[in-house]
Write a protein that holds these residues in place. Sequence first.
Motif, PDB file in Angstrom:
ATOM      1  N   VAL A   1       0.847  -1.198   0.000  1.00 56.55           N
ATOM      2  CA  VAL A   1       0.000   0.000   0.000  1.00 56.55           C
ATOM      3  C   VAL A   1       0.884   1.250   0.000  1.00 56.55           C
ATOM      4  CG1 VAL A   1      -1.649   1.331   1.388  1.00 56.55           C
ATOM      5  CG2 VAL A   1      -1.932  -1.151   1.145  1.00 56.55           C
ATOM      6  N   ASP A   2       0.587   2.189  -0.907  1.00 57.74           N
ATOM      7  CA  ASP A   2       1.390   3.411  -1.031  1.00 57.74           C
ATOM      8  C   ASP A   2       0.798   4.591  -0.262  1.00 57.74           C
ATOM      9  OD1 ASP A   2       3.315   2.381  -3.125  1.00 57.74           O
ATOM     10  OD2 ASP A   2       1.394   2.021  -4.120  1.00 57.74           O
ATOM     11  N   GLY A   3      -0.487   4.509   0.027  1.00 60.78           N
ATOM     12  CA  GLY A   3      -1.140   5.599   0.759  1.00 60.78           C
ATOM     13  C   GLY A   3      -2.417   5.059   1.377  1.00 60.78           C
ATOM     14  N   VAL A   4      -2.846   5.683   2.477  1.00 61.17           N
ATOM     15  CA  VAL A   4      -4.054   5.194   3.151  1.00 61.17           C
ATOM     16  C   VAL A   4      -4.911   6.383   3.587  1.00 61.17           C
ATOM     17  CG1 VAL A   4      -2.839   4.999   5.388  1.00 61.17           C
ATOM     18  CG2 VAL A   4      -4.934   3.676   4.994  1.00 61.17           C
ATOM     19  N   ILE A   5      -6.215   6.236   3.419  1.00 59.97           N
ATOM     20  CA  ILE A   5      -7.129   7.300   3.868  1.00 59.97           C
ATOM     21  C   ILE A   5      -8.300   6.676   4.637  1.00 59.97           C
ATOM     22  CG2 ILE A   5      -6.573   9.007   2.082  1.00 59.97           C
ATOM     23  CD1 ILE A   5      -8.951   8.049   0.454  1.00 59.97           C
ATOM     24  N   GLY A   6      -8.950   7.492   5.416  1.00 62.55           N
ATOM     25  CA  GLY A   6     -10.113   7.043   6.174  1.00 62.55           C
ATOM     26  C   GLY A   6     -10.759   8.259   6.798  1.00 62.55           C
ATOM     27  N   LEU A   7     -11.945   8.059   7.346  1.00 66.10           N
ATOM     28  CA  LEU A   7     -12.645   9.210   7.915  1.00 66.10           C
ATOM     29  C   LEU A   7     -13.426   8.804   9.151  1.00 66.10           C
ATOM     30  CD1 LEU A   7     -16.040   9.242   7.408  1.00 66.10           C
ATOM     31  CD2 LEU A   7     -15.184   9.075   5.100  1.00 66.10           C
ATOM     32  N   HIS A   8     -13.746   9.816   9.949  1.00 71.27           N
ATOM     33  CA  HIS A   8     -14.682   9.625  11.051  1.00 71.27           C
ATOM     34  C   HIS A   8     -15.824  10.620  10.884  1.00 71.27           C
ATOM     35  CE1 HIS A   8     -16.227   8.181  14.767  1.00 71.27           C
ATOM     36  NE2 HIS A   8     -15.137   7.504  15.058  1.00 71.27           N
ATOM     37  N   LEU A   9     -17.052  10.123  10.935  1.00 72.48           N
ATOM     38  CA  LEU A   9     -18.211  11.014  11.035  1.00 72.48           C
ATOM     39  C   LEU A   9     -18.180  11.610  12.438  1.00 72.48           C
ATOM     40  CD1 LEU A   9     -20.968   8.623   9.586  1.00 72.48           C
ATOM     41  CD2 LEU A   9     -19.911  10.559   8.390  1.00 72.48           C
ATOM     42  N   ILE A  10     -18.469  12.902  12.551  1.00 76.51           N
ATOM     43  CA  ILE A  10     -18.373  13.544  13.867  1.00 76.51           C
ATOM     44  C   ILE A  10     -19.680  14.277  14.180  1.00 76.51           C
ATOM     45  CG2 ILE A  10     -17.146  15.277  15.248  1.00 76.51           C
ATOM     46  CD1 ILE A  10     -15.330  12.929  14.786  1.00 76.51           C
ATOM     47  N   SER A  11     -20.286  13.920  15.317  1.00 77.71           N
ATOM     48  CA  SER A  11     -21.612  14.451  15.657  1.00 77.71           C
ATOM     49  C   SER A  11     -21.557  15.833  16.289  1.00 77.71           C
ATOM     50  CB  SER A  11     -22.327  13.492  16.613  1.00 77.71           C
ATOM     51  OG  SER A  11     -21.671  13.491  17.861  1.00 77.71           O
ATOM     52  N   ASN A  12     -20.365  16.315  16.624  1.00 75.20           N
ATOM     53  CA  ASN A  12     -20.319  17.703  17.109  1.00 75.20           C
ATOM     54  C   ASN A  12     -19.575  18.611  16.137  1.00 75.20           C
ATOM     55  OD1 ASN A  12     -17.768  16.809  17.700  1.00 75.20           O
ATOM     56  ND2 ASN A  12     -18.048  16.830  19.908  1.00 75.20           N
ATOM     57  N   TYR A  13     -19.597  18.202  14.893  1.00 77.33           N
ATOM     58  CA  TYR A  13     -18.979  18.988  13.819  1.00 77.33           C
ATOM     59  C   TYR A  13     -20.063  19.165  12.757  1.00 77.33           C
ATOM     60  CZ  TYR A  13     -15.132  20.374  10.723  1.00 77.33           C
ATOM     61  OH  TYR A  13     -14.294  21.060   9.897  1.00 77.33           O
ATOM     62  N   PRO A  14     -20.303  20.406  12.300  1.00 82.55           N
ATOM     63  CA  PRO A  14     -21.528  20.666  11.524  1.00 82.55           C
ATOM     64  C   PRO A  14     -21.606  19.940  10.172  1.00 82.55           C
ATOM     65  CG  PRO A  14     -20.176  22.662  11.738  1.00 82.55           C
ATOM     66  CD  PRO A  14     -19.522  21.618  12.568  1.00 82.55           C
ATOM     67  N   ILE A  15     -22.792  19.529   9.846  1.00 84.63           N
ATOM     68  CA  ILE A  15     -23.066  18.869   8.565  1.00 84.63           C
ATOM     69  C   ILE A  15     -22.657  19.802   7.421  1.00 84.63           C
ATOM     70  CG2 ILE A  15     -25.497  19.685   8.587  1.00 84.63           C
ATOM     71  CD1 ILE A  15     -24.408  16.310   7.162  1.00 84.63           C
ATOM     72  N   GLY A  16     -22.080  19.224   6.397  1.00 80.00           N
ATOM     73  CA  GLY A  16     -21.664  20.015   5.242  1.00 80.00           C
ATOM     74  C   GLY A  16     -20.193  20.384   5.285  1.00 80.00           C
TER      75      GLY A  16
ATOM     76  N   ASP B   1     -26.343  12.839  11.193  1.00 85.78           N
ATOM     77  CA  ASP B   1     -27.140  13.232  10.036  1.00 85.78           C
ATOM     78  C   ASP B   1     -26.638  12.395   8.851  1.00 85.78           C
ATOM     79  OD1 ASP B   1     -28.314  14.346   7.834  1.00 85.78           O
ATOM     80  OD2 ASP B   1     -27.998  16.434   8.462  1.00 85.78           O
ATOM     81  N   GLU B   2     -27.521  11.555   8.342  1.00 83.95           N
ATOM     82  CA  GLU B   2     -27.093  10.642   7.271  1.00 83.95           C
ATOM     83  C   GLU B   2     -26.729  11.374   5.977  1.00 83.95           C
ATOM     84  OE1 GLU B   2     -30.609   8.329   7.715  1.00 83.95           O
ATOM     85  OE2 GLU B   2     -29.548   6.632   8.635  1.00 83.95           O
ATOM     86  N   ASP B   3     -27.073  12.659   5.879  1.00 84.53           N
ATOM     87  CA  ASP B   3     -26.642  13.423   4.701  1.00 84.53           C
ATOM     88  C   ASP B   3     -25.120  13.569   4.634  1.00 84.53           C
ATOM     89  OD1 ASP B   3     -29.236  13.679   3.896  1.00 84.53           O
ATOM     90  OD2 ASP B   3     -29.492  15.751   4.598  1.00 84.53           O
TER      91      ASP B   3
ATOM     92  N   VAL C   1     -15.736  14.191   8.913  1.00 77.68           N
ATOM     93  CA  VAL C   1     -16.867  14.661   8.120  1.00 77.68           C
ATOM     94  C   VAL C   1     -17.972  15.056   9.097  1.00 77.68           C
ATOM     95  CG1 VAL C   1     -18.605  13.988   6.409  1.00 77.68           C
ATOM     96  CG2 VAL C   1     -16.239  13.226   6.143  1.00 77.68           C
ATOM     97  N   GLY C   2     -18.417  16.295   8.996  1.00 79.92           N
ATOM     98  CA  GLY C   2     -19.431  16.811   9.919  1.00 79.92           C
ATOM     99  C   GLY C   2     -20.747  16.059   9.779  1.00 79.92           C
ATOM    100  N   ALA C   3     -21.347  15.700  10.934  1.00 82.97           N
ATOM    101  CA  ALA C   3     -22.612  14.958  10.916  1.00 82.97           C
ATOM    102  C   ALA C   3     -23.563  15.504  11.963  1.00 82.97           C
ATOM    103  CB  ALA C   3     -22.355  13.471  11.150  1.00 82.97           C
ATOM    104  N   ARG C   4     -23.290  16.762  12.391  1.00 81.59           N
ATOM    105  CA  ARG C   4     -24.131  17.363  13.422  1.00 81.59           C
ATOM    106  C   ARG C   4     -25.304  18.100  12.777  1.00 81.59           C
ATOM    107  NH1 ARG C   4     -23.442  19.676  18.647  1.00 81.59           N
ATOM    108  NH2 ARG C   4     -24.973  21.316  18.985  1.00 81.59           N
ATOM    109  N   ASN C   5     -26.502  17.802  13.264  1.00 80.42           N
ATOM    110  CA  ASN C   5     -27.690  18.519  12.784  1.00 80.42           C
ATOM    111  C   ASN C   5     -28.741  18.447  13.887  1.00 80.42           C
ATOM    112  OD1 ASN C   5     -29.933  19.555  11.557  1.00 80.42           O
ATOM    113  ND2 ASN C   5     -29.525  18.548   9.580  1.00 80.42           N
ATOM    114  N   GLU C   6     -28.860  19.536  14.632  1.00 78.23           N
ATOM    115  CA  GLU C   6     -29.769  19.535  15.788  1.00 78.23           C
ATOM    116  C   GLU C   6     -31.207  19.229  15.390  1.00 78.23           C
ATOM    117  OE1 GLU C   6     -28.901  22.515  19.330  1.00 78.23           O
ATOM    118  OE2 GLU C   6     -27.388  22.535  17.732  1.00 78.23           O
ATOM    119  N   GLU C   7     -31.612  19.735  14.224  1.00 77.60           N
ATOM    120  CA  GLU C   7     -32.998  19.509  13.776  1.00 77.60           C
ATOM    121  C   GLU C   7     -33.314  18.025  13.623  1.00 77.60           C
ATOM    122  OE1 GLU C   7     -33.774  21.789  10.237  1.00 77.60           O
ATOM    123  OE2 GLU C   7     -33.084  23.597  11.304  1.00 77.60           O
ATOM    124  N   LYS C   8     -32.281  17.235  13.339  1.00 82.95           N
ATOM    125  CA  LYS C   8     -32.502  15.796  13.165  1.00 82.95           C
ATOM    126  C   LYS C   8     -32.124  15.024  14.430  1.00 82.95           C
ATOM    127  CE  LYS C   8     -31.722  15.911   8.176  1.00 82.95           C
ATOM    128  NZ  LYS C   8     -30.860  15.459   7.068  1.00 82.95           N
ATOM    129  N   GLY C   9     -31.886  15.745  15.506  1.00 84.13           N
ATOM    130  CA  GLY C   9     -31.522  15.075  16.762  1.00 84.13           C
ATOM    131  C   GLY C   9     -30.106  14.533  16.755  1.00 84.13           C
TER     132      GLY C   9
END
Length: 384
Positions: free
Chosen positions: A149-164, A364-366, A343-351
């Motif tokens: 493997v020459d490079g590796v990437i990955g992500l975490h969805l974060i519920s206190n980081y804004p969607i978008g 936020d599944e968006d 990746v931001g997944a916080r959206n108060e309107e969606k709980g």
Amino acid sequence: MSQIDQLKSDIDELVPGMVALRRDLHEHPELAFEEVRTSGIVAQRLQTGVVGLLRGGASKEGAKTIAIRADMDALPIHELNEIDYRSTVDGKMHACGHDGHTSILLSVADILSKRQSELAGSVKFIFQPAEEVIGGAEPMVKEGAMQGVDGVIGLHLISNYPIGRVGVRAGTVFASADKFVLNVKGKGGHAAMPHGAVDPIVISAYIITALQTLISRETSPFSPAVITIGTIRAGTAFNIIPESAELQGTMRAFSQEDRARLLRRISEIAHGIADAMGGSCDVQGFDGCLPCVNDASMTELVHEAAAASVGEGNVDSSEEVMTTGSDDMAYFLKAAPGCYFIVGARNEEKGASYPHHHPRFNVDEDAMPIAVEVLTRAAMDFLK
Ligand SMILES: [Zn+2]
Ligand SMILES: [Zn+2]
């Protein structure tokens, strides 16, 4: 349709299935090293097992390989969300978003499989068990998951980081995490006659206070680190001086140097104080997790992919991207240059605004199609 629109419309088509799979995984959470059903679904979709290799149709001699990693495990938490895809297992819950990560990466595999003929290199899909106990990544790396493997990437969805928003930053982004246990030994006796005893509770109090000076007096203010004592166990009654006291704590740091130094100093301080006060201290350190360190050029690759997906204005490389939490993505990042981003997944309107590991955690599944787009673009750009 342009290539960009084509990618977005391909992702749009996958969204219902991706969300349905995330909800299915959410309903059937499996704890660290128990991920039998989850890995079964992954293996079936990849038709290869939990590490899948996609060889690009346009690969030439010396073509590169990029790995994309997702974690799969849930947590021992009883879900309190009132949602129709609530966990069906008492005491177990996807409260960190790993159900989303698994579903996202399977969608990336679908999208890239569709583009196999255009790919100028290979993509390795790594589905990792047991992130929450920091136990799944290291054995996979040892068993060769990162070979070639020459490079590796990955992500975490974060519920206190804004969607978008997408957070991408070079250098250390997640801290190291190590547990330590201090067993302070004194000499028990009557609480009214302390001169005939050695009080391990008083010794512990001095140790706890002194440990905080390791951060405030010995660590550079420009290099964040944390020492927290989470448990103190001592004594049986108000009028007895106990024989011993046990303290358990965690230590977080952003560099290997700080990590090694602080672990050494915790031991020196605990021994020194206990000795000086007539007691003794047994110190055990438990190797936890390395810090996650992002490579500069892999970070730039992801930054550009994110900017193309959500617009430069929604890509963040500020300190907000850093956390004193830890993640065993660190072991993949140590095996090859890489980038772990959020990746931001916080959206108060969606709980979706509760912290990670909370019984009402949700995302936020968006955020999921955004994550798919950034990973897909970064992988394709890497192989160009
Ligand atoms: Zn977690
Ligand atoms: Zn997590």
